[in-house]
Write a protein that holds these residues in place. Structure first.
Motif, PDB file in Angstrom:
ATOM      1  N   SER A 125       0.821  -1.215   0.000  1.00  0.00           N
ATOM      2  CA  SER A 125       0.000   0.000   0.000  1.00  0.00           C
ATOM      3  C   SER A 125       0.853   1.262   0.000  1.00  0.00           C
ATOM      4  CB  SER A 125      -0.920   0.017   1.217  1.00  0.00           C
ATOM      5  OG  SER A 125      -1.630  -1.189   1.317  1.00  0.00           O
ATOM      6  N   ALA A 126       2.063   1.187   0.551  1.00  0.00           N
ATOM      7  CA  ALA A 126       2.952   2.357   0.565  1.00  0.00           C
ATOM      8  C   ALA A 126       3.155   2.860  -0.860  1.00  0.00           C
ATOM      9  CB  ALA A 126       4.302   1.984   1.178  1.00  0.00           C
ATOM     10  N   HIS A 127       3.438   1.936  -1.739  1.00  0.00           N
ATOM     11  CA  HIS A 127       3.752   2.329  -3.115  1.00  0.00           C
ATOM     12  C   HIS A 127       2.504   2.805  -3.858  1.00  0.00           C
ATOM     13  CE1 HIS A 127       7.757   0.820  -2.393  1.00  0.00           C
ATOM     14  NE2 HIS A 127       7.192  -0.228  -1.820  1.00  0.00           N
ATOM     15  N   SER A 128       1.347   2.223  -3.546  1.00  0.00           N
ATOM     16  CA  SER A 128       0.108   2.700  -4.173  1.00  0.00           C
ATOM     17  C   SER A 128      -0.104   4.170  -3.833  1.00  0.00           C
ATOM     18  CB  SER A 128      -1.097   1.901  -3.685  1.00  0.00           C
ATOM     19  OG  SER A 128      -0.869   0.528  -3.842  1.00  0.00           O
ATOM     20  N   LEU A 129       0.029   4.494  -2.556  1.00  0.00           N
ATOM     21  CA  LEU A 129      -0.176   5.883  -2.129  1.00  0.00           C
ATOM     22  C   LEU A 129       0.866   6.794  -2.779  1.00  0.00           C
ATOM     23  CD1 LEU A 129      -0.939   5.207   1.655  1.00  0.00           C
ATOM     24  CD2 LEU A 129      -2.580   5.963  -0.085  1.00  0.00           C
ATOM     25  N   LEU A 130       2.123   6.342  -2.800  1.00  0.00           N
ATOM     26  CA  LEU A 130       3.185   7.194  -3.338  1.00  0.00           C
ATOM     27  C   LEU A 130       3.046   7.402  -4.849  1.00  0.00           C
ATOM     28  CD1 LEU A 130       6.262   5.944  -1.257  1.00  0.00           C
ATOM     29  CD2 LEU A 130       5.085   8.149  -1.073  1.00  0.00           C
ATOM     30  N   VAL A 131       2.633   6.372  -5.575  1.00  0.00           N
ATOM     31  CA  VAL A 131       2.477   6.551  -7.026  1.00  0.00           C
ATOM     32  C   VAL A 131       1.382   7.572  -7.310  1.00  0.00           C
ATOM     33  CG1 VAL A 131       1.686   5.447  -9.157  1.00  0.00           C
ATOM     34  CG2 VAL A 131       3.340   4.284  -7.710  1.00  0.00           C
ATOM     35  N   MET A 132       0.256   7.450  -6.608  1.00  0.00           N
ATOM     36  CA  MET A 132      -0.826   8.405  -6.846  1.00  0.00           C
ATOM     37  C   MET A 132      -0.357   9.826  -6.522  1.00  0.00           C
ATOM     38  SD  MET A 132      -4.312   6.396  -5.735  1.00  0.00           S
ATOM     39  CE  MET A 132      -3.835   5.647  -4.189  1.00  0.00           C
ATOM     40  N   HIS A 133       0.390   9.930  -5.427  1.00  0.00           N
ATOM     41  CA  HIS A 133       0.868  11.253  -5.024  1.00  0.00           C
ATOM     42  C   HIS A 133       1.894  11.798  -6.022  1.00  0.00           C
ATOM     43  CE1 HIS A 133       2.144  14.533  -2.432  1.00  0.00           C
ATOM     44  NE2 HIS A 133       3.392  14.152  -2.636  1.00  0.00           N
ATOM     45  N   ASN A 134       2.885  10.995  -6.354  1.00  0.00           N
ATOM     46  CA  ASN A 134       3.973  11.497  -7.200  1.00  0.00           C
ATOM     47  C   ASN A 134       3.487  11.874  -8.596  1.00  0.00           C
ATOM     48  OD1 ASN A 134       5.662  11.157  -5.054  1.00  0.00           O
ATOM     49  ND2 ASN A 134       6.890   9.501  -5.947  1.00  0.00           N
ATOM     50  N   LEU A 135       2.588  11.073  -9.154  1.00  0.00           N
ATOM     51  CA  LEU A 135       2.059  11.429 -10.472  1.00  0.00           C
ATOM     52  C   LEU A 135       1.295  12.746 -10.392  1.00  0.00           C
ATOM     53  CD1 LEU A 135       0.875   7.970 -11.859  1.00  0.00           C
ATOM     54  CD2 LEU A 135       2.660   9.436 -12.827  1.00  0.00           C
ATOM     55  N   THR A 136       0.593  12.946  -9.280  1.00  0.00           N
ATOM     56  CA  THR A 136      -0.192  14.172  -9.130  1.00  0.00           C
ATOM     57  C   THR A 136       0.722  15.392  -8.978  1.00  0.00           C
ATOM     58  OG1 THR A 136      -1.948  12.853  -8.143  1.00  0.00           O
ATOM     59  CG2 THR A 136      -2.073  15.229  -7.817  1.00  0.00           C
ATOM     60  N   VAL A 137       1.786  15.232  -8.185  1.00  0.00           N
ATOM     61  CA  VAL A 137       2.737  16.343  -8.022  1.00  0.00           C
ATOM     62  C   VAL A 137       3.428  16.644  -9.357  1.00  0.00           C
ATOM     63  CG1 VAL A 137       4.926  17.018  -6.932  1.00  0.00           C
ATOM     64  CG2 VAL A 137       3.124  15.942  -5.569  1.00  0.00           C
ATOM     65  N   PHE A 138       3.761  15.589 -10.085  1.00  0.00           N
ATOM     66  CA  PHE A 138       4.443  15.777 -11.369  1.00  0.00           C
ATOM     67  C   PHE A 138       3.513  16.463 -12.375  1.00  0.00           C
ATOM     68  CE2 PHE A 138       7.039  13.449 -14.849  1.00  0.00           C
ATOM     69  CZ  PHE A 138       7.882  14.545 -14.968  1.00  0.00           C
ATOM     70  N   ALA A 139       2.244  16.063 -12.383  1.00  0.00           N
ATOM     71  CA  ALA A 139       1.290  16.709 -13.284  1.00  0.00           C
ATOM     72  C   ALA A 139       1.102  18.174 -12.899  1.00  0.00           C
ATOM     73  CB  ALA A 139      -0.049  15.970 -13.255  1.00  0.00           C
ATOM     74  N   ALA A 140       1.137  18.458 -11.592  1.00  0.00           N
ATOM     75  CA  ALA A 140       0.994  19.850 -11.141  1.00  0.00           C
ATOM     76  C   ALA A 140       2.203  20.676 -11.577  1.00  0.00           C
ATOM     77  CB  ALA A 140       0.838  19.897  -9.621  1.00  0.00           C
ATOM     78  N   PHE A 141       3.372  20.047 -11.576  1.00  0.00           N
ATOM     79  CA  PHE A 141       4.598  20.702 -12.053  1.00  0.00           C
ATOM     80  C   PHE A 141       4.426  21.123 -13.518  1.00  0.00           C
ATOM     81  CE2 PHE A 141       8.577  19.594 -14.398  1.00  0.00           C
ATOM     82  CZ  PHE A 141       9.414  20.595 -13.940  1.00  0.00           C
ATOM     83  N   LEU A 142       3.915  20.206 -14.340  1.00  0.00           N
ATOM     84  CA  LEU A 142       3.723  20.529 -15.757  1.00  0.00           C
ATOM     85  C   LEU A 142       2.635  21.580 -15.927  1.00  0.00           C
ATOM     86  CD1 LEU A 142       4.040  16.909 -17.187  1.00  0.00           C
ATOM     87  CD2 LEU A 142       5.716  18.756 -17.347  1.00  0.00           C
TER      88      LEU A 142
END
Lengths: 565, 415
Positions: A476-493
């Motif tokens: 579950s750690a990685h599930s949460l982190l993937v959702m978060h990191n993709l969202t932060v990366f999309a916000a960066f773009l």
């Protein structure tokens, strides 16, 4: 064979500073099959997949993550069966159907090879490329690839090209062969079979710009693309295609082999031992710098010089947001793959950065007490938090200091209407909602849920919890982190697009913000080295020696394999 | 706790009840998925809730080691730490001390074991176990029991049974003094190995303390004993335990075990089986488990089970794609885990519905016919259900009956 993929892809971009300035644009996908026409603003995020899945995300979580819109699907894992499973699905959107993506929301780009897998491969042949699957290396020839694309009907498809995955440096002869093959393969891919008059020319083909790290080879390839098509090649290539370039929707730049070749170049010129010729890891110490970004920009321009500016530019496997910013600034790239952010989730990093970078002078860093990332000796901040680190054991704050969580943002804006001190991270880790409905397994189950309201905002998952999950090897750690990191990366773009929309002065403002970003955040990525080390320690502490060496190789070069099931 | 029996089966001992705890109402009988380390493997709590599950289990032994009580206290308890708003049960840690540590020594004071961090001798007393469970804050907490393997014979079994009774008294006393007994509910654990005499004595002792405990667990089973003895022990305990207390059978998770236990009067069960087997690529279906790693599924475009409402099947996830990804991608484990938990929940939901409708005996027959019809009925299930008035073979004179424990697995392509 049924008709060719019918999607048409159009790109309209604009830059206030010429052919290579930073630019915003819009991708328009019209599948001509009754599904809605899809528009995306660029620069946009391309989510990486592994074996057809977004690593660590079940389908419901894929659909919860708005950042996931474009998906890159490497086909090679499916070569383990013949015919490959995706070709057996049928229907109007076979890939969406098989993989659970929504035709109304998700755009699927089909490519043979995983652009983030740089492992050494057997050489390609005159009419085939070697792909990797669990049963070993499989050859895919031109006809097979054409058929796979026709049967899978992706929204975009990358033509085969001859990129050597053998240790750099590559000889002049090898580069010439690579160009010859890549051109011939593209022409073949664009050609409609005379036996099938109902087929139409594909309008959704992307091509790798070949030529390696030789600027002259790159120009040569681009010029070949823009040459008038010779008579003998013309059959099957219908007008208005005067050049092969007319037949492609966009260009792909794979950074991984370029970084590897550049690194080999440096070590050769400095008389260092050559890199481990066995491995070309994406994550393996490939780091970006001003120098490599400048070199890459020059190489890309060598390719783009002979070509018109109106086609989509896709980059795969960038190694840092700094590199992305410089390539946006110096070349003008439109689509960026998410490997980097997804790999960070594999090794326990929660991203925590913004573009434009937050200003230190404002009190926003301290809002609701989420500590910012660590500052390194040169006072530059880490791009995130290595949640393996024991410092997070007692840290009960939301994942990112530079974004609010949904719940605190709701509490901050009761009715005053005052603006939020910072943007909200909409990911399921920071802004989870209770489910909209629960399954009832018997009529009396209504008693169980009578006093529980659906779809309500929940408190964010906190660092201490993810730290705990990482150390206990919980997926579950990685599930949460993937959702978060993709969202932060999309916000960066999205932040990049925002600055570039500011009109005539956008170019200057963008330059200033890039410089400020470079001053704010650490590009050496010491955090990544630390996280990889701790991740391996936890992995080893678990003491399962199952194919350990092979697994390490595999794990470091592809995403999604960080967790032992 | 408010516990109310809503319906009873006219034939078997099965019943439907409503159990209200501090974090809501759970309908019984139910299966409780196990979140050993404060997470159902790979899922978020919101995903678990969406499956219609509202009572899960955390392991005290594991949470005490990591993240540790201090972190849980800072977070305001395990519910808040893991973002779970519904009911939670913690075990006492006794079982893991015995199963995970070779060096555990049981004394009257408590269980003495080597700390997995520094090897230092560490004592877990009944008071300490309850205190840890107070910090975790689960809605149902378990007494510390002296667990012996169900294969153990001789005086050690009786000793463990009596010690479990004495430790129950210490747990009760500590729990009542803490003042937490209004929010957290202490369950006793019936021990006594496989010996009916000992079980009986233990039942007598524990029933005598019924005003001080909220419910009863049946412990010391499903540790490799013969199934024919297993069901007799469950029956003996369930028959004698008071009607107005929930009965919890520990470590039960196979579909046939669950339904037999429900028929014998059990209300709750837990097991890691459905989530663990999912990670190995095994999906549970009404026709038996399906090993998705087998080559025969590679091109199968059907879902795991037609008509299954789980997020995996209802999204159109095919056996082919699961075959392609099982044991290689965590997301495949998540998908099969979601399916398997829904399978467990549907079995129990179907039982609740049938008990209320007065059709539970037919429900049992139908389930077993689907699940074992081709492979043969496990003899112990036939015997167990006959003991409560349901004859699985009644209208099926030609049905095959298999002796032994009868678990049916798809091991290889040859199967």
């Amino acid at each position: 064979m049924t008709s060719r993929p019918l999607s048409t892809v159009a790109f309209t971009g604009s830059s206030s500073s010429g052919k290579y300035g930073p630019r915003t644009g819009r991708i328009r996908i019209d599948r001509q099959d009754g599904t809605p026409i899809l528009h995306t603003d660029t620069p946009a995020l391309l989510t990486a997949t592994s074996r057809g899945l977004v690593p660590h995300l079940s389908r419901d979580n894929v659909h919860l993550t708005q950042a996931i819109r474009h998906l890159q699907l490497p086909f090679e894992s499916f070569l383990d069966r013949n015919p490959p499973v995706p070709t057996l699905v049928g229907g109007t959107h076979p890939l969406h159907t098989l993989l659970g993506f929504s035709p109304d929301n998700h755009i699927v780009i089909l490519t043979l090879r995983d652009p983030s897998d740089g492992r050494k491969m057997p050489p390609n042949g005159t009419d085939f490329v070697s792909g990797q699957c669990t049963r070993g290396v499989r050859k895919v020839n031109l006809t097979a690839w054409k058929n796979y694309a026709a049967q899978c009907k992706p929204d975009l498809v990358v033509a085969l090209s001859d990129t050597p995955f053998t240790p750099a440096p590559h000889s002049q002869k090898r580069l010439t062969k690579s160009i010859e093959r890549s051109i011939a393969w593209l022409a073949d891919f664009l050609r409609v079979s005379p036996a099938d008059p109902s087929a139409t020319q594909p309008r959704n083909v992307l091509v790798h710009l070949a030529g390696g790290i030789e600027p002259s080879a790159r120009s040569e390839f681009a010029e070949r693309l823009s040459e008038p098509i010779e008579q003998k090649d013309a059959p099957g290539l219908s007008p208005p295609m005067n050049t092969l370039n007319d037949g492609v929707a966009g260009y792909v730049f794979d950074l991984l082999p370029l970084h590897t070749a550049l690194a080999a170049d440096v070590s050769r010129s400095e008389g260092l031992a050559s890199l481990d010729d066995d491995l070309l890891h994406a994550s393996h110490h490939q780091r970006s710098s001003h120098e490599t970004s400048t070199e890459l920009a020059e190489l890309f321009r060598a390719s783009l010089d002979p070509l018109p500016a109106d086609k989509l530019r896709v980059i795969n496997s960038p190694t840092s947001p700094h590199e992305i910013l410089r390539l946006v600034r110096d070349v003008g790239v439109d689509v960026v793959d998410g490997f980097w952010a997804q790999r960070a989730a594999d090794i326990g990093i929660a991203l925590d950065f913004r573009f434009p970078a937050p200003r230190h002078s404002t009190p926003e860093f301290s809002v609701k007490g989420a500590p910012p990332p660590l500052a390194r000796k040169d006072e530059k901040l880490d791009l995130g938090h290595n949640l393996f680190d024991p410092r997070y054991r007692h840290d009960h704050a939301r994942l990112a200091s530079s974004f609010l969580d949904g719940k605190s943002s709701a509490e901050l804006t009761p009715d005053s209407g005052s603006p939020l001190p910072m943007p909200v991270c909409s990911c399921h880790a920071c802004s989870p909602h209770s489910p909209a409905s629960r399954m009832l397994h018997s009529p009396v189950d209504v008693h169980a849920w009578a006093d529980v309201s659906p779809s309500t905002l929940q408190p964010p998952f906190v660092r201490a919890y993810v730290h705990h999950l990482l150390h206990t090897h919980e997926m579950s750690a990685h599930s949460l982190l993937v959702m978060h990191n993709l969202t932060v990366f999309a916000a960066f773009l999205s932040g990049i697009r925002e600055v570039l929309r500011h009109g005539d002065t956008a170019g200057d403002e963008f330059d200033r913000e890039v410089a400020r970003f470079e001053e704010t955040y650490d590009e050496r990525m010491s955090l990544w080295n630390e996280a990889e080390r701790m991740w391996l320690e936890v992995e080893h502490a678990r003491g399962k020696g199952r194919l350990a060496r092979e697994k390490e190789k595999q794990a470091a070069s592809t995403i999604g394999t960080a967790v032992d099931l | 706790m408010q516990f109310e029996v809503l319906a009873k089966c006219h034939t078997t001992r099965a019943r439907v009840s409503r159990m209200r705890l501090a974090h809501g109402v759970t309908m019984l009988p139910t299966f409780m998925p196990v979140a050993t380390q404060a997470a159902i493997k790979g899922l978020t709590p919101q995903q678990v809730e969406a499956l219609g599950v509202n009572l899960i289990l955390n392991n005290t032994y594991h949470l005490n080691l990591r993240p540790g009580i201090e972190v849980l206290k800072q977070a305001g308890g395990a519910h808040k730490f893991q973002g779970w708003n519904h009911n939670l049960l913690t075990d006492s840690g006794g079982f893991q001390l015995v199963s995970l540590s070779k060096f555990t020594k049981i004394t009257e004071e408590g269980a003495l074991f080597a700390s997995p961090f520094d090897g230092e001798p560490t004592m877990l007393t009944p008071e300490e176990s309850i205190s840890i469970q107070h910090a975790i804050g689960a809605d149902i907490i378990m007494q510390l029991d002296d667990v012996v393997s169900s294969l153990t014979v001789g005086p050690r079994v009786e000793e463990a049974m009596w010690r479990t009774v004495r430790w129950l008294d210490r747990c009760i006393e500590f729990h009542q003094k803490s003042g937490k007994d209004t929010v957290q509910n202490l369950f006793a654990i019936v021990q006594g190995g496989l010996e009916p005499d000992l079980r009986d004595k233990c039942l007598d002792e524990m029933i005598a303390r019924r005003d001080k405990v909220a419910g009863y667990a049946i412990g010391g089973l499903s540790g490799g004993e013969e199934k024919d003895i297993f069901w007799r022990m469950i029956k003996q305990c369930a028959d004698k335990l008071p009607d107005d207390r929930p009965r919890y059978s520990m470590g039960i998770g196979f579909a046939e075990d669950l339904l037999v236990c429900v028929a014998l009067g059990v209300d709750m069960a837990d097991c890691v089986f459905p989530t663990r087997t999912a990670r190995f690529g095994v999906a549970l279906t009404s026709k038996g488990p399906l090993n998705l790693r087998l080559g025969k599924h590679a091109k199968d475009m059907r879902p795991i089970e037609e008509g299954c409402p789980c997020p995996t099947c209802s999204s159109g996830m095919t056996r082919a794609l699961l075959n392609h990804t099982a044991t290689l991608e965590t997301a495949a484990a998540h998908a099969i885990t979601q399916h398997n938990l829904v399978f467990q929940a549907r079995i129990m939901g179907g039982a609740r519905e049938a008990i209320i409708d007065g059709t539970f005996p037919q429900y049992l027959k139908q389930f077993f016919a689907n699940y074992f019809g081709d492979a043969g009925y496990p003899e112990w299930c036939v015997n167990a259900l006959r003991s409560v008035g349901v004859d699985l073979l009644e209208d099926r004179p030609d049905a095959k009956v298999i002796s032994g424990d009868g678990a049916k697995w798809e091991y290889s392509d040859a199967a």
